[in-house]
Design a protein around this motif. Structure first.
Motif, short mmCIF file in Angstrom:
data_model
loop_
_atom_site.label_atom_id
_atom_site.label_comp_id
_atom_site.label_asym_id
_atom_site.label_seq_id
_atom_site.Cartn_x
_atom_site.Cartn_y
_atom_site.Cartn_z
N ASP A 131 45.21 110.50 -34.99
CA ASP A 131 46.46 111.26 -34.86
C ASP A 131 47.38 110.62 -33.82
OD1 ASP A 131 45.60 112.90 -36.80
OD2 ASP A 131 44.92 114.52 -35.45
N GLU A 132 46.77 110.14 -32.74
CA GLU A 132 47.56 109.53 -31.66
C GLU A 132 48.31 108.29 -32.18
OE1 GLU A 132 44.31 110.39 -31.22
OE2 GLU A 132 44.82 112.21 -30.11
N GLU A 133 47.54 107.53 -32.95
CA GLU A 133 48.16 106.30 -33.50
C GLU A 133 49.34 106.66 -34.40
OE1 GLU A 133 44.47 103.08 -33.63
OE2 GLU A 133 44.64 104.58 -35.22
N LYS A 182 51.13 109.37 -34.37
CA LYS A 182 52.22 109.95 -33.60
C LYS A 182 53.02 108.87 -32.88
CE LYS A 182 50.57 114.62 -32.63
NZ LYS A 182 49.70 115.37 -31.69
N SER A 183 52.26 107.94 -32.25
CA SER A 183 52.98 106.93 -31.45
C SER A 183 53.79 105.98 -32.34
CB SER A 183 51.99 106.14 -30.59
OG SER A 183 51.15 105.36 -31.43
N MET A 184 53.31 105.71 -33.51
CA MET A 184 54.00 104.75 -34.38
C MET A 184 55.02 105.42 -35.31
SD MET A 184 52.87 101.86 -33.52
CE MET A 184 53.58 100.88 -34.81
N GLY A 185 54.70 106.70 -35.61
CA GLY A 185 55.56 107.37 -36.59
C GLY A 185 55.21 106.87 -37.97
#
Lengths: 623, 140
Positions: free
Chosen positions: A613-615, A617-620
């Protein structure tokens, strides 16, 4: 007593006369000439004193002397044919003359003649030149001269007719004229002789020299005069020989120089760097093709003009004073590579690197400068795009390969129906080879990146499924050509995205599918499947091909390892695909492996972790 | 490309230029060409093109500079589709091109001339989208 004088005999009383008186005084006396009546010639009386021992005159002897003898003597005088000599007494009577008729008994007095009377009165000195010319008693113009016989007071006259005297002169003059004429004629003849003998050869020399001057060095002189001219001609011919040899040598040197110059010129013109040469004063001597291309200035606009006038190089905003570099001496060499160095002309601004080198002929001082400059657009572009060497090489290798494959494809397309079978096959092989080369180039570049640790993946959260669909679409045609059934077993439900580099991963899949096609017989199949297992998205490529010998399996993912292909003629791999695939998968934090049974087929699989999820979110989400 | 389309190709390599010209001409399309970036801008701004095919490594002005110039608000070619047709495949370059306003990015080395023609033709016919006009591979 004069010789031969006859004596008139007889006795007479002598009357006193000056001559007799003179004799009485003791001197000889001579009377005037007179004409005795019985004589035709005049005579004179000569009185000679007879003296005693004391010197007194005791008697006088009188002799009568005719002047015949004198006349005879005179007539014998050689005065030419017409000249006469005669004697005149003090009364102007001719007393002796070769022509008897002229003698004085004719009573003709010629006392009027200045040659006579002036002489009698004033002596010879009183005579004027004119006095010697007169017309004589016979009416003949004469030239005369006279002399006074003072003791007798006689005048001796010599006459020559003027015509005779001057006739001689005329003759002399005529002779002189004739002589001169002959002389002139002789001169002309001699001059002609000289002109033939001397001027002729000189003219030949002159025209030969002229021919040589006009470039006809084969001109030679043929002079055989046997004198200095022949020597001169010999020297001249030797000179001409020498000239001809030198000319030949010069021409040879010239042509080799020209060849060398052409070679240099070709070299110069084929350089991709702009090159211009200037002389010591900064005037442009040379401007090559690349210089024209880079500057947009044509050679005719450049050559002969000052470098500062024609080309303007800037270091940022500062104009580089190129002509000033020519003041620098010796080893000076300027190299400018910094950014911001541009050639500018109007709106045009070309980034360049610049080198200025002196032209230093051996052992001499600088005679000019060579300015070379390179269009740095591409280099700067690469730099601006932060491309490494491999990217540059990729670009430079791809361009000719693009043309090669492009043209081959056009030839194939256009000759498909007309080429005989073997040629069509050969053409196809050419195309396959070009493709292999292209593939090899791409792979080698990748290997280079992998080994240098600069293989980059640009990971974004993406559905692997879409990547697979797209890649297989591109491979369908290849599969069809090889009569291989290519299928994708789509998962039943949508799978989570993974962090992937779409292009890189597509390359991996392409490699695996291509291998499957290559190592599977016609009529076989290649299946692609995707499944989720323990947060790993596993993509598998399965074929029913020949399989891989167990011994080969450990080496499959190493560089340049190739399993002997028995099928798919011409589809030889590079031995790099799996090596690169492994590197790409590894860069995705995944693994790659193979299951294979010889004769049954192979399954190549790679796993990619599901995106966190973090990946995401950070990349969109990326398209 | 039934109705005559005007296409500008900005390409400095003579071989590549003529290769594309040939294949397009076979389909009845005259490719107009510019040999460097500056000429590309000049021609693009002077003419009404239906599409511009643009190389990146160009003399005088790079394709990126040309693209930037043609995507200025005042540019006459602002609305003209521009497909980059290059052998530079670096992802960062492709991204940059799309950011500036490219409508596609094709790798020359990936496509045979006919494939380029077909892609362009389909794109003009509305059969292909921007995404379809993206290089299928990027190895740089």
């Amino acid at each position: 007593m004069a010789e031969g004088q006859s004596l008139n005999q007889g006795v007479s009383i002598e009357l006193s006369s000056p001559a007799f008186d003179q004799a009485k005084k003791g001197d000889d006396g001579i009377s005037k000439a007179y004409f005795p009546t019985d004589q035709t010639s005049p005579q004179v009386d000569v009185y000679s004193p007879i003296t005693n021992e004391q010197g007194s005159v005791i008697g006088i002897i009188k002799s009568q002397v005719t002047l015949n003898t004198l006349t005879q003597i005179f007539s014998r005088l050689n005065l030419g044919k017409d000249g006469v000599a005669y004697i005149v007494d003090d009364e102007g009577q001719i007393i002796s003359h070769p022509q008897a008729a002229k003698i004085a008994n004719q009573h003709v007095s010629i006392l009027g003649r200045p040659v006579v009377n002036k002489l009698l009165k004033g002596g010879y000195a009183s005579l004027q030149p004119i006095d010697h010319y007169y017309t004589n008693e016979s009416n003949v113009p004469v030239v005369s001269s006279s002399n006074l016989i003072s003791s007798l007071k006689w005048v001796a006259v010599v006459e020559q007719p003027e015509s005779k005297v001057f006739g001689q002169l005329l003759l002399t003059r005529n002779l002189l004229l004739v002589g001169m004429a002959i002389g002139l004629l002789l001169l002309v003849v001699i001059a002609l002789a000289i002109s033939n003998g001397l001027a002729g050869p000189i003219m030949e020399l002159k025209s030969s020299a002229k021919r040589i001057q006009q470039g006809d060095l084969s001109s030679r002189l043929q002079i055989h005069t046997g004198d200095e001219l022949q020597d001169l001609a010999g020297s001249f011919n030797a000179m001409a020989n020498e000239l001809q040899e030198r000319e030949a040598h010069l021409q040879q040197t010239n042509s080799s120089l020209k060849l060398e110059r052409d070679r240099q010129e070709t070299l110069l013109q084929s350089l991709t760097d702009g090159v211009l040469a200037v002389d010591g004063s900064g005037q442009i001597l040379l401007f090559n093709k690349a210089a024209e291309v880079i500057t947009g200035i044509i050679v005719n606009q450049a050559v002969g003009r000052s470098i500062d006038e024609v080309v303007h190089f800037f270091n940022d905003t500062t104009l580089l004073p190129l002509s000033q570099y020519s003041d620098q001496q010796d080893e000076f060499k300027l190299q400018l590579h910094q950014r911001g160095l541009t050639f500018r002309r109007g709106r045009i601004s070309v980034p360049v690197s610049l080198t200025v080198s002196p032209i230093v002929p051996q052992g001499r001082s600088t005679s000019g400068w060579v300015v070379s400059f390179r269009d740095m657009t591409k280099e700067h572009e690469f730099e601006a795009m932060k491309l490494d060497f491999v990217s540059m090489a990729a670009h430079e290798l791809r361009t000719p390969l693009t043309a090669l494959r492009g043209y081959l494809s056009i030839i194939q397309e256009e000759t498909e129906k007309i080429l005989p079978e073997p040629v069509r096959v050969f053409l196809n092989r050419s195309m396959i080879s070009a493709n292999q080369l292209a593939s090899l180039v791409e792979n080698l570049l990748n290997v280079s990146r992998i080994e240098r640790g600069v293989l980059k993946v640009d990971l974004v959260p993406l559905q692997i499924e879409s990547m697979i669909t797209e890649t297989l679409t591109n491979l369908m045609e290849v599969a069809r050509q090889n009569q291989i059934q290519l299928t994708f077993d789509q998962p039943e439900k949508s799978l989570p995205p993974a962090m992937i580099d779409r292009f890189r991963l597509a390359e991996v899949l392409t490699n695996l599918v291509a291998n499957g096609i290559t190592y599977t017989k016609r009529g076989g199949w290649v299946k692609v499947s995707l499944q989720l297992k323990e947060h790993q998205l596993i993509t598998s490529v399965t074929d029913n091909g020949e399989g891989i010998p167990a011994a080969s399996i450990p080496h499959l993912f190493t560089k340049f390892y190739r399993v002997q292909a028995s099928l798919a003629q011409g589809s030889k791999g590079t031995g790099l695909g799996l090596f690169i695939s492994k590197a790409i998968v590894t860069a995705h934090h995944g693994t790659i492996w193979v299951d294979s049974k010889e004769g049954k087929g192979s399954t190549f699989s790679f796993s990619i972790p599901v995106a966190t999820d973090e990946e995401i979110k950070s990349m969109g989400r990326s398209a | 490309m039934a109705d005559a389309k005007r296409i500008l190709l900005v390409e400095d390599d003579l071989f590549i230029r003529e290769m594309y010209q040939h294949i397009f001409a076979k389909e009845g399309v005259i490719l107009e060409v510019a040999e460097d970036g500056q000429e590309g801008i000049d021609l693009a701004e002077a003419g009404q093109y239906d599409i511009i095919l643009l190389d990146i490594m160009l003399p005088k002005k790079s394709g990126i500079e040309v693209l930037t110039a043609l995507r200025k608000p005042e540019a006459k070619s602002l609305k003209t589709p521009i497909i980059l047709l290059s052998n530079l495949g670096q992802a960062s370059v492709i991204k940059e091109a799309f950011r500036i306003g490219a409508d596609g990015y094709l790798l020359k080395t990936d496509l045979l001339p006919r494939q380029v023609y077909e892609k362009v033709s389909d794109f003009l016919a509305g059969k292909l989208t921007k995404e379809d006009m993206l290089a299928s591979q990027s190895v740089d």
